[in-house]
Design an enzyme around this catalytic site. Structure first.
Site, PDB file in Angstrom:
ATOM      1  N   LYS A 212       0.832  -1.209   0.000  1.00  0.00           N
ATOM      2  CA  LYS A 212       0.000   0.000   0.000  1.00  0.00           C
ATOM      3  C   LYS A 212       0.872   1.267   0.000  1.00  0.00           C
ATOM      4  O   LYS A 212       0.652   2.209  -0.768  1.00  0.00           O
ATOM      5  CB  LYS A 212      -0.910  -0.023   1.239  1.00  0.00           C
ATOM      6  CG  LYS A 212      -1.625   1.262   1.530  1.00  0.00           C
ATOM      7  CD  LYS A 212      -2.684   1.530   0.504  1.00  0.00           C
ATOM      8  CE  LYS A 212      -3.161   2.961   0.578  1.00  0.00           C
ATOM      9  NZ  LYS A 212      -4.287   3.229  -0.285  1.00  0.00           N
ATOM     10  N   CYS A 266      -3.545  10.820   1.639  1.00  0.00           N
ATOM     11  CA  CYS A 266      -2.845   9.566   1.340  1.00  0.00           C
ATOM     12  C   CYS A 266      -1.458   9.817   0.773  1.00  0.00           C
ATOM     13  O   CYS A 266      -0.451   9.527   1.403  1.00  0.00           O
ATOM     14  CB  CYS A 266      -3.677   8.762   0.344  1.00  0.00           C
ATOM     15  SG  CYS A 266      -5.373   8.583   0.887  1.00  0.00           S
TER      16      CYS A 266
HETATM   17  N1  SAJ Z   1      -1.931  15.013  -8.617  1.00  0.00           N
HETATM   18  C1  SAJ Z   1      -1.140  15.828  -9.416  1.00  0.00           C
HETATM   19  N2  SAJ Z   1      -0.815  15.386 -10.669  1.00  0.00           N
HETATM   20  C2  SAJ Z   1      -1.256  14.185 -11.156  1.00  0.00           C
HETATM   21  C3  SAJ Z   1      -2.048  13.360 -10.333  1.00  0.00           C
HETATM   22  C4  SAJ Z   1      -2.371  13.796  -9.061  1.00  0.00           C
HETATM   23  O1  SAJ Z   1      -0.734  16.926  -9.013  1.00  0.00           O
HETATM   24  O2  SAJ Z   1      -0.939  13.877 -12.313  1.00  0.00           O
HETATM   25  C5  SAJ Z   1      -2.305  15.470  -7.265  1.00  0.00           C
HETATM   26  C6  SAJ Z   1      -3.808  15.630  -7.064  1.00  0.00           C
HETATM   27  O3  SAJ Z   1      -4.246  16.868  -7.529  1.00  0.00           O
HETATM   28  C7  SAJ Z   1      -3.919  15.497  -5.564  1.00  0.00           C
HETATM   29  C8  SAJ Z   1      -2.825  14.482  -5.223  1.00  0.00           C
HETATM   30  O4  SAJ Z   1      -1.949  14.462  -6.332  1.00  0.00           O
HETATM   31  O5  SAJ Z   1      -3.619  16.722  -4.900  1.00  0.00           O
HETATM   32  C9  SAJ Z   1      -3.351  13.082  -4.975  1.00  0.00           C
HETATM   33  O6  SAJ Z   1      -4.377  12.764  -5.906  1.00  0.00           O
HETATM   34  P1  SAJ Z   1      -4.496  11.337  -6.603  1.00  0.00           P
HETATM   35  O7  SAJ Z   1      -5.656  11.373  -7.516  1.00  0.00           O
HETATM   36  O8  SAJ Z   1      -3.207  10.954  -7.195  1.00  0.00           O
HETATM   37  O9  SAJ Z   1      -4.683  10.334  -5.405  1.00  0.00           O
HETATM   38  P2  SAJ Z   1      -5.688  10.227  -4.141  1.00  0.00           P
HETATM   39  O10 SAJ Z   1      -4.979  10.761  -2.948  1.00  0.00           O
HETATM   40  O11 SAJ Z   1      -7.029  10.741  -4.418  1.00  0.00           O
HETATM   41  O12 SAJ Z   1      -5.800   8.629  -4.045  1.00  0.00           O
HETATM   42  C10 SAJ Z   1      -4.613   7.858  -3.929  1.00  0.00           C
HETATM   43  C11 SAJ Z   1      -4.691   6.702  -4.952  1.00  0.00           C
HETATM   44  N3  SAJ Z   1      -3.391   6.044  -5.050  1.00  0.00           N
HETATM   45  C12 SAJ Z   1      -2.802   5.835  -6.238  1.00  0.00           C
HETATM   46  O13 SAJ Z   1      -3.280   6.192  -7.293  1.00  0.00           O
HETATM   47  C13 SAJ Z   1      -1.510   5.085  -6.209  1.00  0.00           C
HETATM   48  C14 SAJ Z   1      -5.767   5.713  -4.518  1.00  0.00           C
HETATM   49  O14 SAJ Z   1      -5.772   4.586  -5.366  1.00  0.00           O
HETATM   50  C15 SAJ Z   1      -5.522   5.286  -3.073  1.00  0.00           C
HETATM   51  O15 SAJ Z   1      -6.517   4.368  -2.625  1.00  0.00           O
HETATM   52  C16 SAJ Z   1      -5.592   6.524  -2.212  1.00  0.00           C
HETATM   53  O16 SAJ Z   1      -4.517   7.387  -2.610  1.00  0.00           O
HETATM   54  C17 SAJ Z   1      -5.446   6.124  -0.760  1.00  0.00           C
HETATM   55  O17 SAJ Z   1      -6.473   6.100  -0.051  1.00  0.00           O
HETATM   56  O18 SAJ Z   1      -4.345   5.758  -0.341  1.00  0.00           O
END
Ligand code: SAJ
Length: 422
Positions: A212, A266
């Site tokens: 995880k 996360c």
């Molecule tokens: N972000 C960027 N650029 C990107 C992608 C995301 O700046 O290209 C930013 C988003 O705006 C946000 C942050 O990253 O601020 C996190 O967003 P996210 O969509 O990447 O992830 P979370 O936090 O919503 O969910 C993540 C997911 N993990 C992965 O994709 C590896 C999800 O599958 C997990 O279940 C979740 O964390 C968790 O609960 O751990």
């Protein structure tokens, strides 16, 4: 049936959807939370968080009698713990909510019960949970003492769903099942197979814990690469959005999108659990965290520079949530940037956030308004979240503003428009 009653401890963004999915398959589910408001809201068939379609499912599950919420733990066949694991000072993991959950379920545990930890946790937490439970219940045996013959089965099964798509991903994603013994894994797998359509992969508790953390650290490192590129491109006067779109045409390159920083509970937190466990080894993971944490300060500097061109700058911040199309403001870089702008007295601030109704207390002094009003009023428009409502704004409406687009949704369209008109 083996699982007549399933208890879910913690009814937040993971616990409530998980409880509801079990209930929607007609299993009796008792949800437990310390927040009385959340418990009362759920018992009325309503929800206290925003997640597409969850309200409908909760309403159906409660009205059909399969889901009930309470503040007091009751006996059940299986207990799923989905409580927060934040960090304390110096990025040290705070396991107090898991320890508290152990204390609340221990008195009602019965021989044959299954206890599953879903909360994102440092390696070794499942063993710690088993130790806490055993301390409370010397009359029962646990896997660390009795192995395959234990009275209580314990496993670590991390959630891995994406906010905004939780209900679909809960069912479709593969699930990692880390039992403390093979018998623990078998029972945990039977429980998840009640609704999971993806594969349920069995491993050890420690590997499941690390898995995880690895998934979220992987994403953090990749976002840090994109964020570092954006600051390099600023220095070299290149459009990072155009650059990434061209580089991604290579068959083995897939760069993520830069943004104002990494938020949520996360990705901005979990990599620190690896760094804390292996500080001398986790160099890249630590640096990625630092790169992403620096990004809001860079955006702040950009806005300050733009504001310096106006006598009384009027700044509209578009978006407060930590990412698009959700209401979750936890660890949000957009919130941090807006707060810092107010704190530094950079100008008058208005905020456009279609997913909230009241301004968070931390942003006292700023006005919450709609996009239309903000565009008429502001000199500087700072796009902080790529909500769908903002993507629909016509670029002509932004011609007379100084625009700082941290997500590239408007910059991309401007670039395309420029290319077609020149
Ligand atoms: N972000 C960027 N650029 C990107 C992608 C995301 O700046 O290209 C930013 C988003 O705006 C946000 C942050 O990253 O601020 C996190 O967003 P996210 O969509 O990447 O992830 P979370 O936090 O919503 O969910 C993540 C997911 N993990 C992965 O994709 C590896 C999800 O599958 C997990 O279940 C979740 O964390 C968790 O609960 O751990």
């Amino acid at each position: 049936m083996k699982f007549d009653t399933i208890s879910v401890i913690g009814l937040g963004y993971i616990g409530l959807p998980t409880a509801t999915v079990f209930a929607s398959r007609q299993h009796a589910v008792v949800g437990v939370d310390v927040d009385k408001h959340a418990v009362d809201t759920i018992n009325q068939g309503k929800i206290h968080i925003v997640e597409p379609d969850l309200d409908m499912l909760v309403h159906a599950a409660v009205s059909q009698g399969f889901l009930r919420a309470t503040t007091c733990t009751e006996p059940a066949n299986a207990f799923l713990i989905a409580v927060p694991t934040p960090f304390k000072e110096s990025h040290k993991p705070d396991l107090s909510h898991i320890e508290a959950a152990a204390a609340t379920i221990a008195p009602v545990l019965q021989k044959g019960n299954l206890v599953i930890l879903e909360s994102t946790s440092p390696v070794g937490t499942t063993d710690a949970l088993a130790t806490w439970l055993a301390e409370h219940r010397p009359d029962l045996t646990f896997p660390q003492q009795a192995g395959e013959a234990s009275d209580i089965r314990i496993a670590y099964c991390p959630e891995r769903v994406l906010p905004g798509h939780i209900l679909r991903e809960l069912v479709e994603n593969d699930r990692i099942i880390g039992g403390m013994t093979p018998a623990c894994s078998r029972l945990a797998r039977e429980l998840y197979e009640l609704f999971v359509r993806g594969n349920c992969i069995v491993t050890t508790a420690r590997t499941a814990e690390m898995c995880k953390l690895t998934e979220n650290a992987f994403r953090d490192v990749n976002i840090a690469f994109a964020n570092e590129l954006s600051t390099i491109c600023d220095a070299l006067d290149i459009s990072v959005w155009e650059l990434i779109s061209h580089a991604n045409r290579h068959p083995r390159v897939n760069i993520l999108q830069p943004g104002p920083g990494v938020g949520g509970h996360c990705i901005a937190v979990d990599p620190w659990f690896i760094v804390d466990s292996a500080p001398d080894e986790a160099k890249l993971i630590r640096t990625a965290r630092e790169v992403n944490d620096r990004k809001p300060h860079r955006v702040l500097e950009k806005v300050k520079n733009a504001a310096a061109r106006f006598k009384q700058p009027k700044i509209a911040c578009f978006g407060l949530a930590f990412k698009a199309n959700i209401d979750d403001l936890r660890e949000s870089p957009a919130l941090e940037i807006t707060h810092s702008l107010i704190d530094a007295g950079v100008g008058e601030i208005c905020v456009v956030e279609p997913n909230i109704r009241t301004m968070p207390a931390a942003l006292e002094g700023a006005i919450l308004c709609d996009a239309e009003r903000a565009l008429k009023w502001a000199d500087i428009v700072v796009l902080l979240v790529d909500h769908k409502e903002f993507a629909n704004i016509q670029i002509e409406r932004l011609q007379s503003h100084v625009v700082i687009d941290t997500r590239g949704i408007w910059s991309n369209r401007r670039r395309i428009a420029d290319a077609t008109t020149s």
